[in-house]
Write a protein that holds these residues in place. Sequence first.
Motif, PDB file in Angstrom:
ATOM      1  N   THR A  48      73.062 -29.077  84.003  1.00 57.79           N
ATOM      2  CA  THR A  48      73.936 -29.864  84.868  1.00 57.79           C
ATOM      3  C   THR A  48      75.402 -29.560  84.596  1.00 57.79           C
ATOM      4  OG1 THR A  48      72.317 -31.650  85.132  1.00 57.79           O
ATOM      5  CG2 THR A  48      74.627 -32.212  85.502  1.00 57.79           C
ATOM      6  N   THR A  49      75.766 -29.355  83.329  1.00 65.34           N
ATOM      7  CA  THR A  49      77.140 -28.963  82.998  1.00 65.34           C
ATOM      8  C   THR A  49      77.473 -27.618  83.625  1.00 65.34           C
ATOM      9  OG1 THR A  49      77.077 -30.181  80.909  1.00 65.34           O
ATOM     10  CG2 THR A  49      78.762 -28.488  81.122  1.00 65.34           C
ATOM     11  N   LEU A  50      76.530 -26.688  83.596  1.00 59.96           N
ATOM     12  CA  LEU A  50      76.751 -25.386  84.229  1.00 59.96           C
ATOM     13  C   LEU A  50      76.966 -25.564  85.729  1.00 59.96           C
ATOM     14  CD1 LEU A  50      76.813 -22.304  84.299  1.00 59.96           C
ATOM     15  CD2 LEU A  50      74.306 -22.319  84.325  1.00 59.96           C
ATOM     16  N   ALA A  51      76.135 -26.403  86.371  1.00 59.54           N
ATOM     17  CA  ALA A  51      76.278 -26.631  87.805  1.00 59.54           C
ATOM     18  C   ALA A  51      77.632 -27.257  88.127  1.00 59.54           C
ATOM     19  CB  ALA A  51      75.143 -27.526  88.304  1.00 59.54           C
ATOM     20  N   ARG A  52      78.057 -28.241  87.330  1.00 61.39           N
ATOM     21  CA  ARG A  52      79.350 -28.884  87.550  1.00 61.39           C
ATOM     22  C   ARG A  52      80.506 -27.889  87.375  1.00 61.39           C
ATOM     23  NH1 ARG A  52      80.230 -34.214  87.480  1.00 61.39           N
ATOM     24  NH2 ARG A  52      82.118 -33.963  86.222  1.00 61.39           N
ATOM     25  N   THR A  53      80.348 -26.969  86.447  1.00 58.45           N
ATOM     26  CA  THR A  53      81.390 -25.965  86.228  1.00 58.45           C
ATOM     27  C   THR A  53      81.453 -24.999  87.405  1.00 58.45           C
ATOM     28  OG1 THR A  53      80.986 -26.150  83.850  1.00 58.45           O
ATOM     29  CG2 THR A  53      82.277 -24.272  84.584  1.00 58.45           C
ATOM     30  N   GLY A  56      83.426 -26.400  90.110  1.00 56.78           N
ATOM     31  CA  GLY A  56      84.835 -26.643  89.820  1.00 56.78           C
ATOM     32  C   GLY A  56      85.117 -28.039  89.317  1.00 56.78           C
ATOM     33  N   LEU A  57      84.065 -28.798  88.986  1.00 52.25           N
ATOM     34  CA  LEU A  57      84.243 -30.159  88.474  1.00 52.25           C
ATOM     35  C   LEU A  57      84.530 -30.171  86.977  1.00 52.25           C
ATOM     36  CD1 LEU A  57      81.309 -31.857  90.417  1.00 52.25           C
ATOM     37  CD2 LEU A  57      83.744 -31.951  90.965  1.00 52.25           C
ATOM     38  N   LEU A  72      87.689 -18.412  90.508  1.00 57.01           N
ATOM     39  CA  LEU A  72      88.011 -19.723  91.049  1.00 57.01           C
ATOM     40  C   LEU A  72      89.376 -20.184  90.553  1.00 57.01           C
ATOM     41  CD1 LEU A  72      87.111 -22.275  92.579  1.00 57.01           C
ATOM     42  CD2 LEU A  72      85.969 -23.033  90.497  1.00 57.01           C
ATOM     43  N   SER A  73      90.214 -20.632  91.486  1.00 53.87           N
ATOM     44  CA  SER A  73      91.510 -21.212  91.146  1.00 53.87           C
ATOM     45  C   SER A  73      91.364 -22.727  91.074  1.00 53.87           C
ATOM     46  CB  SER A  73      92.551 -20.848  92.202  1.00 53.87           C
ATOM     47  OG  SER A  73      93.738 -21.605  92.021  1.00 53.87           O
ATOM     48  N   TYR A  74      92.047 -23.356  90.099  1.00 54.12           N
ATOM     49  CA  TYR A  74      91.923 -24.797  89.914  1.00 54.12           C
ATOM     50  C   TYR A  74      93.106 -25.562  90.497  1.00 54.12           C
ATOM     51  CZ  TYR A  74      87.914 -23.644  87.105  1.00 54.12           C
ATOM     52  OH  TYR A  74      86.688 -23.168  86.699  1.00 54.12           O
ATOM     53  N   ARG A  75      93.901 -24.898  91.328  1.00 54.85           N
ATOM     54  CA  ARG A  75      94.923 -25.614  92.073  1.00 54.85           C
ATOM     55  C   ARG A  75      94.259 -26.496  93.123  1.00 54.85           C
ATOM     56  NH1 ARG A  75      96.927 -20.428  92.447  1.00 54.85           N
ATOM     57  NH2 ARG A  75      96.552 -20.466  94.698  1.00 54.85           N
ATOM     58  N   TYR A  82      87.580 -24.391  98.400  1.00 57.50           N
ATOM     59  CA  TYR A  82      86.348 -23.915  97.751  1.00 57.50           C
ATOM     60  C   TYR A  82      85.204 -24.900  97.960  1.00 57.50           C
ATOM     61  CZ  TYR A  82      83.170 -22.730  93.897  1.00 57.50           C
ATOM     62  OH  TYR A  82      82.069 -22.426  93.149  1.00 57.50           O
ATOM     63  N   ARG A  83      85.498 -26.187  97.858  1.00 56.87           N
ATOM     64  CA  ARG A  83      84.439 -27.191  97.965  1.00 56.87           C
ATOM     65  C   ARG A  83      83.938 -27.375  99.390  1.00 56.87           C
ATOM     66  NH1 ARG A  83      87.437 -30.903  93.511  1.00 56.87           N
ATOM     67  NH2 ARG A  83      86.581 -29.834  91.681  1.00 56.87           N
ATOM     68  N   ARG A  84      84.657 -26.827 100.340  1.00 59.35           N
ATOM     69  CA  ARG A  84      84.102 -26.776 101.688  1.00 59.35           C
ATOM     70  C   ARG A  84      83.038 -25.690 101.775  1.00 59.35           C
ATOM     71  NH1 ARG A  84      87.388 -26.089 107.459  1.00 59.35           N
ATOM     72  NH2 ARG A  84      85.505 -25.921 108.722  1.00 59.35           N
TER      73      ARG A  84
END
Length: 331
Positions: A48-53, A56-57, A72-75, A82-84
């Motif tokens: 689950t941690t891998l999936a969240r990463t 981008g969570l 992946l950019s975290y701006r 990205y989440r779209r």
Amino acid sequence: MNALLEARDLHVEFSSRGRRARAVDGVNLTVGAGEIVALVGESGCGKTTLARTLLGLERPTSGSTLYGGVPLSYRAKALKAYRREVQLVLQDPTGSLNPRQTVYEAVAEGPRIHGLANEEEVVSEALARAGLRPPERFFLRYPHELSGGQRQRVVIAGALALNPKVLVADEPVASLDASVRGEILALLLRLRDELGLSALVVTHDLGLAWNIADRVAVMYLGRIVETGSVEEVLTKPQHPYTQALLSVLPESEERMVLSGEPPDPTRIPSGCRFHPRCQVLASGLAAEAGVADLCRSKPLSILPAATEAQAACHFAQVLQIGQTGEASRPT
């Protein structure tokens, strides 16, 4: 295979009582276009941690998440875009739906955040694709008025409303009755076939992986320990951990009971991280093959992202060498 979503040498650590817990400890994983990959393992293995990463969570301690080959950019603006493209489907539809929101409001939330036009048309199409037809019939219903399967379809519709390329589904049928699970799995397969969707399905159930996945990645204590096509991994498992997970399926002829619990991620064992619970080592087979000391002392390399079958196991490597006619013992 063109990698659409990729984890590259991913590490995620958390502080725990002054110690560092290595939740994800070096993972290479790809999800190709139109491909369904099952990420399998016990609770606490880091899946689950891998999936969240990958969503981008969580930010990786090191390594990177790539989408379409681009890190992946975290701006905030980049994450929103990205989440779209990469959407999450949660395990518990009851917990993930607001009981005070109608079905329409729940599905429309994403399109509103992203400023999509023709909201009602978008919501109707998403509900129809998720198998809730006619969609208008469900607009004004509340979650408590729906069955468990219908609620999960609403959650999937909420993801589909943004027309994503990848779904990350965390135990998507774990909370559903057995009679409904097949319908949701069939829906995910239909979405892959009709829309070209890719999916990473996080599960502890290898039976589910058999029914839905193209490839399987088995995770233990923060690492992928075996990967390959679903047929290769589930019919010819190389890693003792995979063999133990498969043994609990009803059709299995031999039950393997693992001793103890998954180890503390703040104290990774030396050598093979599975060796304290390994039935091959405990039975003496590893000693007969001449790898018992290696199992206890020599760490295994991190598996690369590859489509062919591979396992991080000293014993499996010896067997593979023997089958090719080379030296039967490691040097």
